[in-house]
Design a protein around this motif. Structure first.
Motif, PDB file in Angstrom:
ATOM      1  N   HIS A 614       0.847  -1.188   0.000  1.00  0.00           N
ATOM      2  CA  HIS A 614       0.000   0.000   0.000  1.00  0.00           C
ATOM      3  C   HIS A 614       0.882   1.237   0.000  1.00  0.00           C
ATOM      4  N   ASP A 683      -6.261  -1.004  -6.036  1.00  0.00           N
ATOM      5  CA  ASP A 683      -7.368  -0.190  -5.525  1.00  0.00           C
ATOM      6  C   ASP A 683      -6.808   1.210  -5.300  1.00  0.00           C
ATOM      7  N   ALA A 685      -7.553   5.436  -4.879  1.00  0.00           N
ATOM      8  CA  ALA A 685      -8.465   6.545  -4.593  1.00  0.00           C
ATOM      9  C   ALA A 685      -7.681   7.841  -4.727  1.00  0.00           C
ATOM     10  N   PHE A 696     -12.385   6.846  -7.689  1.00  0.00           N
ATOM     11  CA  PHE A 696     -11.984   5.485  -7.338  1.00  0.00           C
ATOM     12  C   PHE A 696     -11.740   4.697  -8.611  1.00  0.00           C
ATOM     13  N   LYS A 698     -10.749   0.904  -9.480  1.00  0.00           N
ATOM     14  CA  LYS A 698     -10.608  -0.412  -8.873  1.00  0.00           C
ATOM     15  C   LYS A 698     -10.330  -1.429  -9.974  1.00  0.00           C
ATOM     16  N   SER A 701     -10.182  -5.279  -7.532  1.00  0.00           N
ATOM     17  CA  SER A 701     -10.095  -5.115  -6.084  1.00  0.00           C
ATOM     18  C   SER A 701     -11.476  -5.196  -5.449  1.00  0.00           C
ATOM     19  N   SER A 704     -14.810  -0.521  -1.518  1.00  0.00           N
ATOM     20  CA  SER A 704     -14.411   0.380  -0.438  1.00  0.00           C
ATOM     21  C   SER A 704     -15.672   0.909   0.229  1.00  0.00           C
ATOM     22  N   GLU A 716     -17.906   0.369  -5.413  1.00  0.00           N
ATOM     23  CA  GLU A 716     -17.347  -0.784  -6.119  1.00  0.00           C
ATOM     24  C   GLU A 716     -17.346  -0.520  -7.611  1.00  0.00           C
ATOM     25  N   MET A 745     -10.557   1.411   2.872  1.00  0.00           N
ATOM     26  CA  MET A 745     -10.153   0.571   1.747  1.00  0.00           C
ATOM     27  C   MET A 745      -9.480  -0.679   2.298  1.00  0.00           C
ATOM     28  N   SER A 747      -7.997  -4.967   1.298  1.00  0.00           N
ATOM     29  CA  SER A 747      -7.683  -6.010   0.325  1.00  0.00           C
ATOM     30  C   SER A 747      -8.681  -7.149   0.460  1.00  0.00           C
TER      31      SER A 747
END
Length: 830
Positions: A614, A683, A685, A696, A698, A701, A704, A716, A745, A747
């Motif tokens: 991350h 993922d 943001a 976002f 994604k 992923s 969130s 999503e 957020m 995993s």
């Protein structure tokens, strides 16, 4: 009506006549200026005048150290003018001291002879010219003294050495000053050394006017004071006093009676420079004050009348000098307003040229991107059909060419034969058997060699598929290059626009801000304001040693906030390391929102290395990025995969490329690099710190969550993991965040980690809603703990939770109102 029209027509005609007259006058003046410049510069009249006066110049009664250095400098730099200068020097010497004309003639003849010898070995260069003049000066003076006196004494040798030493120094000075006499336009600003050298040259030239009188008034005194007035007016007190000292020293060497002139010229130059704000009257007043004070001291009331009239004549010439001459001279002297404007114009030209080149490169990359991209789908379909045709023709060549039913199949029933073989080819693409029994039965009836054709198609299909895959990879590679070139083109285009943003001249605003800060007792060494645009303030300030008291954050930033009507913060602070040093503070506009983050992670089975990575990145464009990447599998290999994805994304985002293009670029690189089934999710943001709008992106992923009070909203989007396919469209979801919102957020190890729950989305919403804290780190820890506890304390997959809290940016210190704060117009942010 007709009279009115005639009157208007007559008025317009009169205006046209006036404009034509003005244009004719300007054209006439331009022609006169051009002819004068051509006469003085191109024809060499200026060099002749200077040479004539330097030929007359004498110091210490009979020494003439000016002629040979000037002749040598002209010979090396403007050889075609050496003959004119030689005649001018001899003519000037003949009008003053005949013996010096012999010294100059001997010296110049020796110089020409020496130059001819040295040129054969390429030794007569600027570097060796002072030494050459030194040796020739001694030789010429010794030869002349011996011829005139018949003997040489120690005094003669000493005087010859002094004269040669002065010639050595003057040669280096004249070399620096020569371009000022021979060029119509100087392309660079003058250094202090060049200014002093030019002043020495002018003072040396004025020495040649010793003995000249205008109605009983000394020409040298009038010219020297006029020179001091000019440079005091243009360069200020420092330049004016320096010119006075240099001119006075040289004139006093030529005439010992003029020794007091050095004090008067230096003092007048200092006073005139200090009174420069009073324009020409102020500078002239400085000369009058210096003349009265030093004149009374030097000669008393008997000579004050003559000295005062000489100063008044110099002031008269000074007042008659046009402003254009001062402006032209001021452009080359550092510290003047004209010099700053000239530098700004030069920087503006450099900026425009640079911006144009960057735009050209941007257009080039755009064109290259267009050439690499392949958006013609119709052309792609034709290419695919052509590949099928080539493949079938290859099969036909090996089977149907020797068949007795060739004519019946391909001439009479072409469409049927082609469709059957194409259908069989399609059936065999995914395997070695034909599942469409009807197609196989019909083809057996139609073709007498059906079995052989099917076997051959099956054998050749692997080569066909490999060839198609290779072409597809080439096409995807071209697409990757096109996307990268497009991104570079956009970055360079934005960079060109930034270059073209001209920095305003904010000197007045800098003085206003400095006065306001000094008004409350703070000492400020200097202020540089680079931008006052709303939302993009950029100010640099220098302070004396602050001992780490935090004056910038506690006092200066709140004061600037009141002055500029927006919140200003300290972006960077560099404190001095010792009491004599200077502290530097960098101030910028505060963003409307800030992001506070917390993070919790755990590796599968409690291992040391997690496959999740991350990152939180604060970009220079006022955006805050939060990214989580989950590498496929667990352990070190998955960690390397996800970490590389994060690092690559971070570098691309920091370069200024749009986030959508950045993700596509990362995906393209990963899809090309992967040779086995190793993929990663992403993922991302992107939060705008000005309005709290979040985007976002994604890629494979999990959802969130946004918590706002008691409400929890799920975010999503459906995209495959990175590296699986080369071509995909990034689904971007936008959400408007507010102050106090929590962005959570995670995993897939966290979201899917609850195996005993039938609906993990509802369960996660409920757990987030029930949280009693809003601290990001506490929220991340509680969610991680709750997931592990629900799964009986087991960690079956890598887990990562990142929580961000959106907060209003409230400064620590209140605004300090300044009742005498300046007010000035500011540009608004676009």
């Amino acid at each position: 009506m007709e009279k009115m029209l005639k009157k208007e027509g007559g008025g317009m005609q009169g205006e046209m006549i006036v404009q034509q007259s003005q244009q004719s006058a300007m054209k006439f003046l331009q022609n006169v200026r051009t002819k004068v410049e051509s006469l003085f510069i191109d024809k060499g009249l200026l060099l002749f005048i200077v040479g004539f006066l330097l030929g007359r110049a004498v110091i210490l009664s009979d020494l003439s150290p000016f002629a040979l250095p000037f002749f040598g400098a002209v010979f090396c730099l403007r050889k075609e003018r050496a003959g004119i200068v030689m005649l001018a020097l001899l003519a000037g010497a003949l009008t003053n001291i005949l013996l010096n004309s012999g010294f100059m003639l001997i010296g110049m003849v020796l110089f020409l002879f020496t130059a001819k010898l040295l040129n054969r070995r390429n030794l007569l260069t600027i570097k060796w010219l002072p030494f050459t003049v030194f040796a020739i000066s001694i030789a010429a003076r010794v030869i002349l003294t011996y011829l005139s006196q018949g003997t040489l004494q120690n005094t003669n040798w000493i005087l010859a050495g002094v004269e040669a030493g002065l010639s050595f120094v003057l040669t280096m000075i004249f070399i620096q000053s020569m371009p000022l006499l021979t060029l119509k336009k100087i392309k660079h600003s003058l250094k202090n050394e060049e200014i002093i050298s030019f002043i020495i040259l002018l003072a040396s030239v004025m020495t040649g006017t010793i003995g000249w009188f205008l109605y009983g008034f000394s020409v040298e005194n009038i010219l020297s004071r006029y020179l001091v007035l000019i440079f005091s007016y243009v360069g200020g007190a420092a330049i004016g006093s320096a010119v006075g000292v240099v001119t006075g020293i040289i004139l006093s060497l030529a005439n010992i009676a003029s020794l007091y002139q050095m004090s008067m010229l230096a003092f007048s130059g200092l006073l005139g420079g200090l009174l420069k704000e009073g324009r020409k009257v102020g500078v002239a007043s400085g000369l009058l004050i210096g003349t009265l004070l030093i004149g009374l001291y030097g000669g008393g009331a008997e000579t004050i009348y003559v000295t005062l009239i000489e100063s008044i004549l110099a002031i008269g010439f000074f007042l008659l000098t046009p402003k254009s001459a001062f402006a032209k001279l001021a452009r080359y002297i550092p510290g003047t307003r004209e010099y700053s404007q000239e530098q700004q114009q030069y920087l503006r030209r450099v900026r425009d040229v640079t911006a144009n080149r960057v735009e050209q490169f941007s257009s080039l990359f755009q064109a290259l991107s267009n050439s690499f991209s392949n958006n013609n789908f119709h052309h792609q379909d034709e290419s695919a059909e052509r590949e099928v045709d080539i493949f079938l023709s290859h099969i036909t060549e090996k089977t149907c060419q020797t068949c007795f039913k060739k004519e019946n199949c391909w001439a009479q029933n072409f469409d049927t034969t082609y469709e059957h073989m194409k259908g069989i080819m399609t059936e065999l693409e995914d395997g070695t058997e034909i599942h469409n029994r009807i197609l196989k039965k019909e083809f057996d009836k139609h073709c007498v060699k059906s079995k052989k054709v099917i076997e051959l198609i099956s054998q050749e299909m692997s080569h066909f598929q490999a060839n198609r895959k290779l072409k597809k990879q080439v096409k995807e590679s071209r697409k990757i290059v096109a996307e990268q070139l497009l991104g570079v083109s956009q970055v360079m285009g934005n960079f060109a626009k930034e270059i073209q943003k001209e920095r305003d001249n904010l000197q007045h605003q800098e003085d206003q801000v400095m006065d306001a800060i000094k008004g409350i007792g703070l000492e400020v060494s200097g202020i540089d304001i680079y931008s006052l645009e709303e939302g993009s303030v950029d100010i640099e300030m220098a302070l004396p040693y602050c001992q780490g008291r935090g004056e910038g954050e506690k006092i200066i930033a709140p004061m600037l906030s009141d002055i500029l009507n927006e919140t200003i913060t300290v972006k960077k602070e560099v404190c001095a390391e010792h009491p004599d040093g200077v502290c530097r503070l960098y101030f910028t506009s505060a963003k409307d929102f800030i992001v506070e983050t917390g993070m919790a992670n755990a590796a599968k089975g409690g291992a040391w290395v997690s496959g999740d990575s991350h990152s939180t990145i604060e970009l220079g464009s006022g955006k805050y990025a939060i990214a989580i990447s989950d590498g496929m599998g667990n352990g070190e290999r998955a960690h390397l995969e996800s970490n590389e994805t994060i690092q690559l994304l971070q570098k691309i985002l920091q370069s200024g490329i749009d986030e959508t293009v950045a993700i596509k670029s990362v995906n393209s690189v990963l899809s090309l690099r992967n040779t086995d089934e190793i993929f990663s999710t992403l993922d991302l943001a992107m939060i705008d710190l000005q309005d709290a709008n979040a985007k976002f992106l994604k890629i494979g992923s999990t959802p969130s969550f946004i918590k706002r009070g008691e409400k929890v909203h799920m975010v999503e989007a459906g995209n495959l993991p990175m590296g699986i396919i080369q071509e995909f469209d990034v689904d971007v979801v936008s959400e408007q965040l507010k102050a106090g919102d929590l962005l959570i957020m995670m995993s897939d190890g966290v979201f899917d980690g609850v195996k005993n729950v039938e609906n993990p989305e509802f369960w996660m919403k409920r757990k987030i809603r029930e949280l009693q804290t809003v601290e990001p780190q506490a929220v991340a820890d509680l969610i991680m703990e709750e997931v592990i506890r629900t799964d009986e304390g087991l960690i079956k997959d890598d887990m990562t939770v990142v929580v961000a809290k959106i907060k209003r940016n409230i400064p620590k210190w209140s605004t300090i109102p300044i009742y005498s704060a300046p007010s000035f117009k500011r540009k608004k942010a676009l």
